[in-house]
Design an enzyme around this catalytic site. Structure first.
Site, short mmCIF file in Angstrom:
data_model
loop_
_atom_site.label_atom_id
_atom_site.label_comp_id
_atom_site.label_asym_id
_atom_site.label_seq_id
_atom_site.Cartn_x
_atom_site.Cartn_y
_atom_site.Cartn_z
N HIS A 1 0.82 -1.21 0.00
CA HIS A 1 0.00 0.00 0.00
C HIS A 1 0.85 1.26 0.00
O HIS A 1 0.40 2.32 -0.44
CB HIS A 1 -0.98 0.00 1.17
CG HIS A 1 -2.19 -0.83 0.91
ND1 HIS A 1 -3.44 -0.52 1.37
CD2 HIS A 1 -2.34 -1.98 0.20
CE1 HIS A 1 -4.31 -1.43 0.97
NE2 HIS A 1 -3.67 -2.34 0.26
N HIS B 1 -1.56 -12.34 -2.62
CA HIS B 1 -2.63 -13.03 -1.91
C HIS B 1 -2.30 -14.50 -1.64
O HIS B 1 -3.16 -15.25 -1.17
CB HIS B 1 -3.96 -12.85 -2.65
CG HIS B 1 -4.48 -11.44 -2.55
ND1 HIS B 1 -5.62 -11.00 -3.15
CD2 HIS B 1 -3.98 -10.36 -1.87
CE1 HIS B 1 -5.81 -9.71 -2.86
NE2 HIS B 1 -4.83 -9.31 -2.10
FE1 HEB Z 1 -4.37 -7.41 -1.36
C1 HEB Z 1 -5.10 -8.15 1.89
C2 HEB Z 1 -7.57 -6.31 -1.85
C3 HEB Z 1 -3.59 -6.58 -4.60
C4 HEB Z 1 -1.05 -8.24 -0.78
N1 HEB Z 1 -5.99 -7.25 -0.20
C5 HEB Z 1 -6.07 -7.57 1.12
C6 HEB Z 1 -7.36 -7.22 1.60
C7 HEB Z 1 -8.07 -6.74 0.56
C8 HEB Z 1 -7.19 -6.76 -0.58
C9 HEB Z 1 -9.50 -6.28 0.56
C10 HEB Z 1 -7.83 -7.40 3.01
C11 HEB Z 1 -7.46 -6.30 3.95
C12 HEB Z 1 -7.96 -6.72 5.32
O1 HEB Z 1 -7.16 -6.98 6.18
O2 HEB Z 1 -9.20 -6.79 5.49
N2 HEB Z 1 -5.39 -6.62 -2.94
C13 HEB Z 1 -6.69 -6.28 -2.94
C14 HEB Z 1 -7.06 -5.83 -4.24
C15 HEB Z 1 -5.95 -5.90 -5.01
C16 HEB Z 1 -4.88 -6.40 -4.18
C17 HEB Z 1 -8.44 -5.37 -4.65
C18 HEB Z 1 -5.83 -5.53 -6.48
C19 HEB Z 1 -6.57 -6.41 -7.34
N3 HEB Z 1 -2.65 -7.39 -2.47
C20 HEB Z 1 -2.55 -6.99 -3.76
C21 HEB Z 1 -1.17 -7.01 -4.16
C22 HEB Z 1 -0.44 -7.46 -3.09
C23 HEB Z 1 -1.39 -7.71 -2.04
C24 HEB Z 1 -0.66 -6.59 -5.52
C25 HEB Z 1 1.02 -7.65 -2.95
C26 HEB Z 1 1.85 -7.94 -3.91
N4 HEB Z 1 -3.29 -8.08 0.27
C27 HEB Z 1 -1.96 -8.49 0.25
C28 HEB Z 1 -1.65 -9.14 1.49
C29 HEB Z 1 -2.82 -9.13 2.25
C30 HEB Z 1 -3.82 -8.43 1.46
C31 HEB Z 1 -0.31 -9.75 1.86
C32 HEB Z 1 -3.05 -9.77 3.62
C33 HEB Z 1 -2.85 -8.79 4.73
C34 HEB Z 1 -3.04 -9.49 6.07
O3 HEB Z 1 -3.07 -10.71 6.19
O4 HEB Z 1 -3.19 -8.74 7.05
#
Ligand code: HEB
Length: 737
Positions: free
Chosen positions: A94, A269
């Site tokens: 982020h 993921h």
């Molecule tokens: Fe992620 C978690 C959405 C891309 C790595 N994700 C997460 C959550 C959500 C999301 C709603 C839950 C938060 C809480 O704690 O409740 N993503 C999302 C979307 C997109 C994404 C709509 C576009 C398609 N991711 C992504 C990327 C990466 C990531 C590109 C790196 C390379 N995530 C992640 C991790 C986790 C999440 C390692 C787990 C955290 C904890 O366990 O605390």
């Protein structure tokens, strides 16, 4: 619920309270972006050298410290599965994920998540806790480790600790000390607007099956307050295919292709889970709206323990993998091997569950308790979009290939806004050749030129047919001024102005540019035939210096424009044409090129460009005056050249602008882009653009212009112009800084 938009109901009478000019005249050109990140807000002061402070760090020890924090659950915010690793990955992602290639802004490079609005974006919910968990490490290392580096390095280390072989890591992100006011995050007056309200950045369009690419430039997210896309599907509608369209558009704007995009999402993921065990009505205000006693933490959850199995972050309750704290191909296995049915999270948000599958996905806190596989609508986009589906299958069938691609994409994600590789610090910089998105440059053939060579090259340039003050200045400027501090791309090094796409930028006047480059190459060939070396990149900058010195001499001053040799010439192969295209200016008021739109006036684009060049209001002002004196319009026109002796480095622009009383009027049919001034006989004397006249109309710019236009202003003008010019020429010289 988002913050209350508008004015504070409590009427302050001190510390900047009261109705401000900005509220009386909300359309006034805002120079604040040119004054931010000043020495005054930085406790380390302007001489602080992060590279040397960082050099004292033992990175092996730092990793041990991060690992200890990662695996020590704290009662005030217990770790899922006893491991904060996935949480730290989300923190890193982020931070980095706000980057957008169009203007290079956003990204992890400045530690901006410490400040509003990012600290309080709905998508960043509970990352306040992740940052607080890392405080003991920040405290231990102090100035030697920036928050910006720590946020992303914690995620990177967490991944390694969970078995993922990362591609490498470069430190070197320098913290800022206030919110970056130069970033346009959108025009909405509501965070994460619901359903049909989210149309502002889509030019009013509500049809999310067709509107993805209508997303307003330069934005990188589908909604105010989100990093990329709505996990529930567009505007909360669980349409997996439409979600994939949003993913393609937003990840594309980060400079990621389809394969990188699938790698990132499927790779990310593979770890962790989502949090939405309770109803959203239990959640208190975000950090920036929370009470002072909460000490910068927000989203206080009043249900049950308020954390752990009662945690609420996104309001979705999903687990992707049987091994959420171990690198494995479990996410893609689940995605492509289960039948998912649309269900609802405890908070009522749409999500998907494999109702006929075994419950074999672990509960984060109760050993022996298991859940059925679940997915977000956005995850299913990877299954239901045909291109993403192919890539997902390839990755599922070849775990090593997937691992390699995710490693590269993750490295790119974290480093995309860091600029040249010479900025990277630490022991984990990859030994491999730089990647194309790092805008590689060859090694320098020399680092210095003999003083006699420099002066002889300058005379040769000035004597070369076809080269003159105007086109030498515009070429050097066109070359250097592509630099943008946002992602530290562009600049004069590499001489990419002679390559595509820059050679075709309209602002560079391609025909005139080609002639200048050809003439400079002639000088280069001649010089090299004597067995010496000079790069085209250096010659372009040297040409600007020679032109300015000549123009100063014509004004009766002998000056030497500073010149730092050692630039190199990139090849076309080393130049990523599609992302360099983003460096094309829509308008460049310095060269009186182009103009604004209804949503960004010409003078606003000028200020925006000045901000990307790190110029202060006086530097901006003096450069404009100098450019006009040097007759440096992109097309050789006389717009704004308020002098009878162009090519002479005088302060005439300011003198004539400030001395014209009630003589300016709009030229009909120019949409208030062109103006003219008549003399006492009623004859047109000057023409000027908005980028010229703003220096007489804006009160603060006028105040600065008065300094340069005064009778004692000429020599200060020459000195300050050369200083600002040289600063721009060297903005990208991280190799010598
Ligand atoms: Fe992620 C978690 C959405 C891309 C790595 N994700 C997460 C959550 C959500 C999301 C709603 C839950 C938060 C809480 O704690 O409740 N993503 C999302 C979307 C997109 C994404 C709509 C576009 C398609 N991711 C992504 C990327 C990466 C990531 C590109 C790196 C390379 N995530 C992640 C991790 C986790 C999440 C390692 C787990 C955290 C904890 O366990 O605390």
């Amino acid at each position: 619920d988002g913050p209350d938009f508008g004015t504070c109901p409590r009427k302050s009478t001190v510390a900047g309270g009261g109705t401000r000019s900005r509220q009386w005249w909300p359309c006034e050109l805002n120079l604040a972006v040119l004054r931010q990140f000043s020495e005054k807000s930085n406790p380390f002061g302007s001489d602080f050298d992060y590279a040397s402070a960082f050099s004292k760090i033992d990175v092996t020890q730092l990793k041990k410290d991060i690992t200890a924090v990662q695996t020590t659950s704290q009662d005030w915010w217990p770790a899922d599965f006893g491991n904060y690793g996935p949480f730290f990955i989300r923190l890193a992602w982020h931070n980095a994920g706000t980057y957008r290639a169009i203007d290079g802004r956003g990204g992890a490079g400045q530690g901006q998540q410490r400040f509003a609005p990012l600290n309080s974006w709905p998508d960043n919910a509970n990352l306040d806790k992740a940052r607080r968990l890392l405080w003991p490490i920040k405290q231990k290392y102090g100035a030697a480790l920036s928050w910006a580096d720590l946020f992303v390095f914690a995620g990177n280390t967490a991944m390694e600790n969970m078995g993922f072989p990362t591609y490498g890591f470069g430190f070197g992100r320098v913290d800022t000390w206030q919110s970056d006011e130069g970033i346009y995050w959108g025009g909405e007056q509501e965070m994460f607007p619901e359903a049909l309200n989210n149309v502002v950045r889509y030019n009013g369009s509500t049809d999310f099956t067709t509107r993805a690419d209508e997303l307003e430039s330069p934005l990188g997210a589908v909604s105010m307050g989100l990093i990329y896309v709505d996990p529930r599907g567009p505007n909360g509608t669980p349409d997996t295919k439409a979600s994939a369209l949003d993913i393609r558009e937003t990840f594309g704007r980060m400079g990621m292709d389809d394969e990188e995009t699938v790698a990132l999402i499927a790779g990310g993921h593979a770890f962790g889970k989502t949090h939405g065990a309770v109803a959203g009505s239990n959640i208190g205000p975000e950090p920036n709206a929370a009470g002072i006693e909460l000490q910068g933490l927000g989203w206080k959850n009043s249900f049950g323990t308020g954390n752990a199995d009662d945690a609420y972050t996104s309001g979705l309750e999903v687990i992707w993998s049987r091994t959420p704290t171990k690198w494995a191909n479990e996410f893609l296995f689940s995605l492509l091997n289960n039948n998912f049915t649309l269900t609802k999270s405890p908070d009522g948000a749409p999500q998907w569950e494999a109702l006929d599958a075994n419950a074999s996905y672990p509960d984060p806190f109760i050993p022996g308790k298991f859940r059925r596989p679940t997915m977000l609508t956005s995850d299913l986009g990877l299954r239901d979009d045909p291109i993403y589906n192919n890539i997902s299958k390839t990755f599922l069938n070849d775990f090593d290939y997937f691992t390699e691609k995710f490693g590269l994409a993750w490295y790119k994600l974290l480093h995309r806004d860091m600029g040249p590789i010479s900025r990277y610090l630490g022991p984990e910089i990859p030994k491999q050749a730089p990647l194309i998105w790092q805008d590689p440059l060859p090694a320098p053939a020399y680092t210095t030129l003999a003083a006699s060579d420099v002066s002889s090259l300058k005379s040769q340039i000035l004597a070369a047919p076809g080269l003159n003050i105007s086109n030498l200045v515009t070429t050097a400027w066109g070359s250097a001024s592509t630099f943008r501090i946002s992602d530290k791309r562009g600049g004069a090094n590499g001489a990419r102005i002679a390559l595509q796409p820059q050679a075709s930028f309209a602002a560079n006047n391609p025909t005139r540019l080609a002639a200048v480059i050809k003439a400079l190459k002639g000088v280069q060939t001649k010089f090299q035939s004597s067995g010496k070396k000079v790069s085209l990149a250096d010659l372009i900058v040297l040409g600007g210096a020679a032109a300015i010195e000549k123009a100063a001499k014509a004004a009766g001053v002998t000056v030497t424009v500073p010149f730092t040799p050692g630039r190199v010439d990139a090849t076309q192969d080393q130049t990523d044409v599609s992302t360099f295209a983003f460096l094309q200016p829509q308008a460049d008021g310095f060269r009186n090129f182009g103009h604004g739109t209804a949503s960004s006036l010409t003078e606003e684009l000028l200020v925006d460009k000045a901000a990307l060049l790190t110029l202060s209001p006086p530097e901006l002002t003096v450069l404009i005056g100098g450019f006009r004196a040097l007759s440096a319009n992109f097309d050789g026109s006389s717009t704004g050249i308020l002098t009878s002796r162009p090519g002479t480095l005088t302060n005439d622009f300011f003198v004539n602008l400030l001395g014209s009383y009630a003589t300016w009027s709009v030229v009909n049919g120019t949409n208030e882009e062109l103006f003219q001034s008549t003399n006492s006989a009623g004859k047109v004397q000057w023409t000027a653009s908005r980028a010229d006249l703003i220096f007489g109309s804006h009160p603060e710019l006028r105040a600065i212009s008065e300094v340069y236009g005064s009778s004692d202003g000429q020599s200060k003008f020459v000195t300050d112009f050369i200083a600002a010019w040289s600063k721009v020429m060297d903005l990208d010289r991280y190799d010598v800084k």
